[in-house]
Write a protein that holds these residues in place. Structure first.
Motif, PDB file in Angstrom:
ATOM      1  N   VAL A 208      -0.268  -6.508  10.869  1.00 32.60           N
ATOM      2  CA  VAL A 208       1.625  -6.789  11.084  1.00 32.60           C
ATOM      3  C   VAL A 208       1.376  -7.096  13.150  1.00 32.60           C
ATOM      4  O   VAL A 208       0.666  -5.918  14.121  1.00 32.60           O
ATOM      5  CB  VAL A 208       2.713  -6.018  11.825  1.00 32.60           C
ATOM      6  CG1 VAL A 208       4.142  -6.569  11.951  1.00 32.60           C
ATOM      7  CG2 VAL A 208       2.471  -5.545   9.498  1.00 32.60           C
TER       8      VAL A 208
ATOM      9  N   ASN B 252      -4.134  -1.161   2.558  1.00 32.40           N
ATOM     10  CA  ASN B 252      -3.188  -1.240   3.756  1.00 32.40           C
ATOM     11  C   ASN B 252      -3.425  -2.868   3.363  1.00 32.40           C
ATOM     12  O   ASN B 252      -3.546  -3.210   4.486  1.00 32.40           O
ATOM     13  CB  ASN B 252      -4.639  -1.226   4.903  1.00 32.40           C
ATOM     14  CG  ASN B 252      -6.161  -1.996   3.894  1.00 32.40           C
ATOM     15  OD1 ASN B 252      -6.117  -2.069   2.838  1.00 32.40           O
ATOM     16  ND2 ASN B 252      -7.132  -1.754   4.688  1.00 32.40           N
TER      17      ASN B 252
ATOM     18  N   ALA C 241       2.426  -3.572   4.003  1.00 30.13           N
ATOM     19  CA  ALA C 241       3.189  -3.203   5.818  1.00 30.13           C
ATOM     20  C   ALA C 241       4.749  -3.199   4.930  1.00 30.13           C
ATOM     21  O   ALA C 241       5.579  -4.020   4.707  1.00 30.13           O
ATOM     22  CB  ALA C 241       2.673  -4.327   6.815  1.00 30.13           C
TER      23      ALA C 241
ATOM     24  N   ALA D  59       3.536   1.598  10.091  1.00 34.29           N
ATOM     25  CA  ALA D  59       3.868   0.100   9.259  1.00 34.29           C
ATOM     26  C   ALA D  59       2.103  -0.320   8.429  1.00 34.29           C
ATOM     27  O   ALA D  59       2.132  -0.555   7.381  1.00 34.29           O
ATOM     28  CB  ALA D  59       3.912  -1.032   9.971  1.00 34.29           C
ATOM     29  N   ALA D  60       1.197   0.138   9.231  1.00 35.47           N
ATOM     30  CA  ALA D  60      -0.317   0.265   9.340  1.00 35.47           C
ATOM     31  C   ALA D  60      -0.868   1.302   9.092  1.00 35.47           C
ATOM     32  O   ALA D  60      -0.901   1.777  10.800  1.00 35.47           O
ATOM     33  CB  ALA D  60      -1.009  -1.166  10.283  1.00 35.47           C
TER      34      ALA D  60
ATOM     35  N   GLU E  80      -6.607   1.107   8.801  1.00 30.47           N
ATOM     36  CA  GLU E  80      -7.070  -0.355   9.503  1.00 30.47           C
ATOM     37  C   GLU E  80      -8.325  -0.191   9.651  1.00 30.47           C
ATOM     38  O   GLU E  80      -8.778  -1.865   9.647  1.00 30.47           O
ATOM     39  CB  GLU E  80      -6.912   0.287  11.177  1.00 30.47           C
ATOM     40  CG  GLU E  80      -5.081   0.268  11.697  1.00 30.47           C
ATOM     41  CD  GLU E  80      -5.139   0.447  12.933  1.00 30.47           C
ATOM     42  OE1 GLU E  80      -5.476   1.035  13.511  1.00 30.47           O
ATOM     43  OE2 GLU E  80      -3.694   0.947  13.441  1.00 30.47           O
TER      44      GLU E  80
END
Length: 680
Positions: A180, A263, A266, A587-588, A593
């Motif tokens: 995002v 992952n 989101a 969100a992540a 990541e």
């Protein structure tokens, strides 16, 4: 035990050097003059200079100390992917056995968990703490078993010995993640807001095509699927469906062979706010309360107010020609027929039927409420008259019927038991300190909720829901007395503000509501209800597991409970007919990541002591001894630097030139030199 010669000069070394220069000059002079005792005198000077230097033979009793090898075992979330845990466990146990078999060597094993919150892998922080507990002179090497994705590399300490990375994971690993790029925290209801997303592949990516499916759902509803390009920023226009918190979930379905789907999702939580609240205020006649309503609504910059006040009723005949009147005709047809749906709230303040608004207009207002509009009646004596607005098509939506009695008596408004539980009137303050009102319209409640009462507990404030809309009736026109501070005043502005916002369906003022507030992985479940008892809240976790949580009443009408979510994701809450969703965690998550194992992050740290990176899938490397400053890693091996550290338990010193010996030698040499020269 070891021995060595040390010096403990009786005078400073510069003074000894000066004396040595003088002695040498004397010897050279004697030699130049041909004196036969120059050699003996020179030896005497050396004896005296040696005595001043204080030579001694020092013997140390030393105990050898073991070398220490620090082994860091990464147990963060990304290290749990695929077969990485098995790789690390097998390698750690094998290294422990091999290091334990080395002579004069100890092993320190350090576990590196996930960092607090969303800090990621704090391997350097763990290494710094481990080195602080050990003498640097004994550290022979540092071995890290990790995927190399370290998030605190800027905290790397100065290394006392070579550091090596034994890399978990596989060379053919690949992963897909959803990023995002941009997501605002607020958006205007009904207007599109642009979010920027990106689907990115990393690692040994197979030929999977140039696009991937993207699923979007709002508040846990049915997801919509779109095919979007991979590796490009995607600008996605989105319109929020309602005010308050909107939970938007974006999901990329798991592709075959990718490392993880953690992952691929989101969660974005955006608050929907109204751009402008459009309010129509219709005042039947000028009076102090009308100014109170106007000031309240005009003080809010987000409110667009249209105020219609009847200053000159039709029955007033004062002979003034119409052409000389300065008033402009009010566009009643346009407002009440053509554009009535543009308003969020209509307020009738002491309005009565005078023929200005025909019955068809008022009937249209009732239909406006049925379709979701809001009407608030601030009643005065007119509400009890024959021309009451109740004697119109609005009667079918009003929650109370007037009895034609106007009570002109002093009383103090009070909040009812039901009002104590309603967000409009709860926590308004101490009612015993409120000022009095002087008039109340006697009404009989037929529907809705009575939140405030006045004279003899008669209904004073009634709220009701009609079809999709809302209606409120305030059976007095003396709320303005609180604003003037009469008998100390009262929470007039706060009451009217809450009342207006409840009419406009602000989520925080809903009397029957279920929601949750997140702090990290902990959610506070909140249920507001007018009922005295509620059932347990059913929580569905992201993995589909459900459980029931009992809530405790913390204040009238408000029930709460705390729940720690075990994983990151979307949680669904339900109690009776009420449902809510909430996202826990970032969100992540930082740990996901970047999931592909790599040594690039740690390369700058390893290079300082010439350490290396070895993939565990290629086998466990051999351990070799290397000298400090030499390359510490090669093909199939890593090096440790023996430190030869020791602890000195005892030290003894024996003078090499005791005083008696210095005196004897110096005397013999000086006398010998004198005799030699005398015989000549």
């Amino acid at each position: 035990m070891t021995g060595s010669i040390v010096f403990d000069p009786l005078i400073p070394w510069p003074a000894i050097a000066a004396l040595a220069v003088l002695a040498l000059a004397g010897v050279v002079l004697a030699l130049w003059r041909g004196l036969s005792g120059w050699a003996l005198r020179g030896l005497a000077a050396l004896v005296l200079l040696g005595a001043l230097a204080g030579p001694a033979y020092q013997v140390e009793d030393r105990t050898p100390l073991t070398d220490i090898v620090v082994m860091l075992e990464d147990e963060s979330a990304s290290q749990a992917l695929s077969d990485r845990p098995d790789q690390m466990t097998e390698a750690a146990e094998a290294l422990a056995v091999e290091i334990g078999a080395r002579a004069n060597t100890e092993l320190r094993r350090v576990t590196v968990p996930d960092g607090a919150g969303d800090a990621g892998t704090e391997l350097m922080t763990a290494l710094t703490a481990a080195l602080a507990e050990e003498p640097r002179a004994r550290i022979a090497g540092i071995i890290a078993l990790s995927d190399g994705q370290v998030h605190d590399i800027e905290r790397a300490p100065d290394l006392p010995a070579p550091m090596h990375l034994l890399l978990t994971g596989r060379e053919d690993d690949w992963d897909r993640r959803l990023i995002v790029r941009n997501a605002p925290a607020f958006a205007i209801i009904g207007e599109p807001v642009t979010l920027t997303l990106r689907i990115e592949d990393s690692g040994a990516v197979p030929a999977t095509g140039a696009t991937a499916p993207l699923e979007i759902s709002v508040d846990g509803g049915e997801a919509q699927s779109f095919d979007v390009p991979i590796g490009q920023d995607i600008d996605l226009p989105l319109t929020l469906p309602h005010g308050g918190r909107n939970v938007i979930q974006f999901t990329v379905p798991e592709a075959e062979g990718e490392l993880t789907d953690r992952n691929n999702t989101a969660l974005i939580q955006m608050n929907g706010v109204r751009d402008r609240l459009r309010v129509l205020l219709v005042s039947g006649e000028p009076h102090p309360g009308g100014r109170t309503w106007r000031n309240l609504l005009k003080s809010d910059s987000s409110v667009d107010l249209v105020h219609f006040t009847i200053l000159r009723p039709p029955e007033k005949q004062d002979g003034v020609p119409v052409g000389e009147l300065s008033l402009i005709a009010f566009p009643t047809r346009e407002l009440f027929l053509e554009k009535i749906d543009d308003f969020d709230l209509i307020i009738f303040d002491r309005y009565k039927r005078r023929g200005i608004l025909p019955a068809i207009y008022l009937d249209n207002v009732a239909n406006y409420v049925d379709k979701g509009g809001a009407v608030l009646i601030a009643a005065g004596p007119d509400f009890a008259s024959a021309d009451s607005i109740y004697r119109s098509p609005l009667a079918r939506i009003l929650p109370a019927e007037p009895s034609a009695r106007v009570i002109e008596d002093k009383y103090r408004p009070s909040v009812t038991d039901l009002g104590e539980r309603h967000p409009v009137t709860s926590d308004l303050g101490d009612g015993e300190t409120w000022g009095s009102w002087l008039r109340q319209i006697d009404v009989t409640a037929g529907a809705g909720s009575v939140l405030m009462s006045g004279v003899e507990d008669r209904p004073l404030l009634i709220l009701d829901r009609v079809e999709e809309g809302r209606v409120a009736l305030l059976a007095s026109d003396h709320a303005w007395l609180w604003n003037r501070g009469y008998e100390g005043g009262g929470p007039q502005l706060e009451l009217l503000r809450r009342l207006a916002h409840w009419m406009m369906k602000e989520p925080e003022l809903e009397e029957e509501a279920l929601w949750a507030e997140a702090t990290g992985q902990t959610m506070r479940i909140i249920r507001r209800s007018l009922s005295e008892e509620i059932g347990p809240v059913t929580v569905m976790r992201p993995d589909g597991v459900t459980l029931e949580i009992e809530l405790e009443e913390v204040s009238p009408g408000r029930f709460e409970a705390l729940y720690d979510g075990p994983e990151i994701g979307l949680y669904r809450l339900a109690e009776g007919e009420h449902e809510a969703v909430i996202g826990l965690g970032p969100a992540a998550p930082r740990e996901f990541e970047q999931t592909i194992a790599t040594g690039e992050v740690l390369d700058p740290v390893l290079a300082t002591m010439r350490g290396g990176v070895v993939r565990l899938e290629d086998g466990l490397p051999d351990l070799r001894d290397v000298r400090e400053g030499r390359p510490a890693a090669g093909r199939g091996w890593i090096g440790l630097t023996p430190r030869d550290a020791y602890e000195t338990r005892d030290v003894t010193q024996s003078p090499l030139l005791p005083a008696w010996l210095v005196l004897l030698l110096a005397s013999v040499l000086i006398v010998g030199g004198w005799l030699r020269e005398g015989r000549r």
